[in-house]
Design a protein around this motif. Structure first.
Motif, mmCIF file in Angstrom:
data_model
loop_
_atom_site.group_PDB
_atom_site.id
_atom_site.type_symbol
_atom_site.label_atom_id
_atom_site.label_comp_id
_atom_site.label_asym_id
_atom_site.label_seq_id
_atom_site.Cartn_x
_atom_site.Cartn_y
_atom_site.Cartn_z
ATOM 1 N N ALA A 1 0.824 -1.216 0.000
ATOM 2 C CA ALA A 1 0.000 0.000 0.000
ATOM 3 C C ALA A 1 0.854 1.261 0.000
ATOM 4 O O ALA A 1 0.627 2.179 -0.794
ATOM 5 N N SER A 2 1.848 1.314 0.897
ATOM 6 C CA SER A 2 2.682 2.517 0.945
ATOM 7 C C SER A 2 3.601 2.597 -0.267
ATOM 8 O O SER A 2 3.912 3.693 -0.756
ATOM 9 N N LEU A 3 4.040 1.449 -0.794
ATOM 10 C CA LEU A 3 4.867 1.467 -1.995
ATOM 11 C C LEU A 3 4.084 2.015 -3.179
ATOM 12 O O LEU A 3 4.605 2.794 -3.990
ATOM 13 N N GLU A 4 2.827 1.634 -3.279
ATOM 14 C CA GLU A 4 1.975 2.140 -4.350
ATOM 15 C C GLU A 4 1.739 3.642 -4.201
ATOM 16 O O GLU A 4 1.690 4.385 -5.183
ATOM 17 N N GLU A 5 1.628 4.104 -2.973
ATOM 18 C CA GLU A 5 1.342 5.523 -2.722
ATOM 19 C C GLU A 5 2.555 6.413 -2.965
ATOM 20 O O GLU A 5 2.413 7.581 -3.340
ATOM 21 N N ALA A 6 3.754 5.895 -2.766
ATOM 22 C CA ALA A 6 4.974 6.711 -2.855
ATOM 23 C C ALA A 6 5.161 7.291 -4.253
ATOM 24 O O ALA A 6 4.977 6.605 -5.253
ATOM 25 N N VAL A 7 5.542 8.563 -4.306
ATOM 26 C CA VAL A 7 5.822 9.255 -5.557
ATOM 27 C C VAL A 7 7.317 9.502 -5.647
ATOM 28 O O VAL A 7 7.931 10.021 -4.706
ATOM 29 N N TYR A 8 7.907 9.109 -6.768
ATOM 30 C CA TYR A 8 9.344 9.309 -6.978
ATOM 31 C C TYR A 8 9.601 10.794 -7.233
ATOM 32 O O TYR A 8 9.084 11.371 -8.183
ATOM 33 N N GLY A 9 10.422 11.406 -6.381
ATOM 34 C CA GLY A 9 10.528 12.855 -6.372
ATOM 35 C C GLY A 9 11.741 13.448 -7.066
ATOM 36 O O GLY A 9 12.463 14.243 -6.451
ATOM 37 N N GLN B 1 3.024 17.423 -5.767
ATOM 38 C CA GLN B 1 2.218 18.428 -5.080
ATOM 39 C C GLN B 1 0.985 17.792 -4.450
ATOM 40 O O GLN B 1 0.231 17.050 -5.088
ATOM 41 N N GLY B 2 0.803 18.083 -3.172
ATOM 42 C CA GLY B 2 -0.346 17.581 -2.445
ATOM 43 C C GLY B 2 -0.235 16.152 -1.961
ATOM 44 O O GLY B 2 -1.118 15.663 -1.267
ATOM 45 N N LYS B 3 0.847 15.460 -2.322
ATOM 46 C CA LYS B 3 1.010 14.065 -1.899
ATOM 47 C C LYS B 3 1.543 14.008 -0.472
ATOM 48 O O LYS B 3 2.078 14.968 0.067
ATOM 49 N N ALA C 1 15.404 16.852 -1.145
ATOM 50 C CA ALA C 1 14.280 16.550 -0.259
ATOM 51 C C ALA C 1 13.503 17.818 0.083
ATOM 52 O O ALA C 1 12.266 17.813 0.131
ATOM 53 N N ILE C 2 14.202 18.923 0.291
ATOM 54 C CA ILE C 2 13.540 20.197 0.573
ATOM 55 C C ILE C 2 12.851 20.719 -0.690
ATOM 56 O O ILE C 2 11.742 21.276 -0.624
ATOM 57 N N GLN C 3 13.490 20.540 -1.834
ATOM 58 C CA GLN C 3 12.858 20.879 -3.112
ATOM 59 C C GLN C 3 11.531 20.128 -3.250
ATOM 60 O O GLN C 3 10.510 20.695 -3.670
ATOM 61 N N ASN D 1 8.960 21.626 -0.906
ATOM 62 C CA ASN D 1 8.413 22.862 -1.471
ATOM 63 C C ASN D 1 7.317 22.563 -2.494
ATOM 64 O O ASN D 1 6.255 23.186 -2.501
ATOM 65 N N ARG D 2 7.581 21.600 -3.349
ATOM 66 C CA ARG D 2 6.583 21.209 -4.347
ATOM 67 C C ARG D 2 5.354 20.575 -3.681
ATOM 68 O O ARG D 2 4.212 20.825 -4.060
#
Length: 350
Positions: free
Chosen positions: A126-134, A144-146, A327-329, A332-333
């Motif tokens: 579940a968390s792997l599916e939710e994760a967004v590669y940043g 944004q918004g994740k 990570a901070i970038q 911010n997004r």
């Protein structure tokens, strides 16, 4: 009246990635560091671990406790080893926190591939599916918004930023890519080992994890998505006797008849609205010193008409654009702030 700031916590604060997060977040106008966390040093003042923070960050280190962290913070950064984050992320998400993970646990979408390369159990589905590669220059709008962002690896950041425009445009033959990457020893972390021992590393230059580095599937996953087909690369990593920096030198056969000037223009257009990628003029190639301490990635080119190959050189600071700065970038997004907020530090030179 001071505006209400977003509260942030850092797990793994006593490592190099964690203390680099502190350096940038300390002067970020939208956030306040409300908790620094260490499983091994809880109860001790942060400045006892890093004396350069005396009078700046004397906060006592908290232990790992998701419920208590959620009382203090809105966002948590995980600067932990791979295999640790996957155990903590579900706890922090359940506690209502937004999470930015600097480890490798959520970068690889295929669980079996992750387990093969990282030698750990894969994160829960579940968390792997939710994760967004940043990788913000590629996926900035996606974060944004994740609430769970997987921060890219340091080697993949330099490598992917150097390769993606050429791969997406179809100018680079994807079956020909060779990556020769070099890193300073801070990439090995703060813990002592034979690898980073001064007598072993000083005046030395050595390859490691040849054809076996865990960043290979991450690079291939992103390049494959960009190319629309599977991509395999030859990837060799080296340690060099310097503290900070990554240089990724990439070689590939060209597809089509494009001049060096056209390659430069392609990259300039691709990164036109991206504040942290700087494309060098023809005949200029970047060095690691020129980005040290900053969130920049500098890229230069050399086209060899004789062999039909392009050489692409990308440099970053492994602790900043390769970790904390990116990570901070992503934060911010995630929060809808300007991407460069809190990150406009010039490189430290010389």
């Amino acid at each position: 009246m001071n505006p209400v700031k977003t509260r942030v916590a850092i797990v793994g604060s006593t490592g190099y990635g964690g203390v680099e997060l502190i350096r940038f977040l300390h002067q970020h106008p939208e956030v306040e560091i409300t908790s620094v966390i260490s499983a091994s040093s809880s109860g001790k003042p942060m400045s006892a671990q890093f004396p350069h923070l005396i009078g700046v960050m004397d906060m006592e280190l908290d232990g790992v406790d998701a419920a208590k962290t959620a009382q203090k913070a809105d966002i948590v950064f995980l600067a932990t080893p791979s295999g640790v984050s996957s155990k903590l992320v579900p706890q922090y998400l359940e506690a209502g926190l937004k999470v930015i993970d600097l480890s490798g646990d959520y970068r690889i979408k295929d669980s079996s591939t992750y387990e093969e390369w990282y030698k750990h159990d894969a994160p829960d589905a579940a968390s792997l599916e939710e994760a967004v590669y940043g990788l913000c220059e590629l996926k900035g709008n996606d974060v944004q918004g994740k609430r769970l962002i997987s921060n890219p690896g340091c080697y993949p950041t330099a490598t992917l930023l150097g390769l993606l425009p050429g791969v997406e445009a179809g100018w680079l033959a994807t079956d020909s890519i060779i990556i020769d990457a070099k890193s300073g020893v801070s990439g090995a972390g703060r813990g002592t080992s034979l690898t980073s021992h001064y007598a072993e590393m000083n005046e030395n230059f050595k390859a490691y994890k040849v054809n076996k580095h865990q960043h290979i599937p991450e690079i291939e996953q992103v390049l494959g998505a960009a190319a629309g087909k599977p991509v395999t690369v030859t990837f060799t990593t080296h340690l060099v006797p310097m503290t900070r920096g990554i240089m990724s030198t990439m070689y590939g056969s060209t597809a089509g008849n494009h001049s060096e000037e056209e390659w430069i223009e392609l990259y300039r257009e691709y990164y036109r609205d991206r504040p942290f990628v700087r494309i060098r003029k023809q005949g200029q190639w970047p060095s690691t010193k020129e980005v040290a301490g900053s969130n920049y990635c500098d890229i230069g080119f050399a086209l060899d008409a004789r062999t039909g190959r392009i050489t692409i050189i990308a440099v970053i600071d492994n602790l900043v654009k390769g970790a904390a700065g990116q990570a901070i970038q992503n934060m911010n997004r995630m929060m809808g702030w300007a991407e460069h907020t809190g990150l406009n530090m010039l490189p430290v030179y010389p």
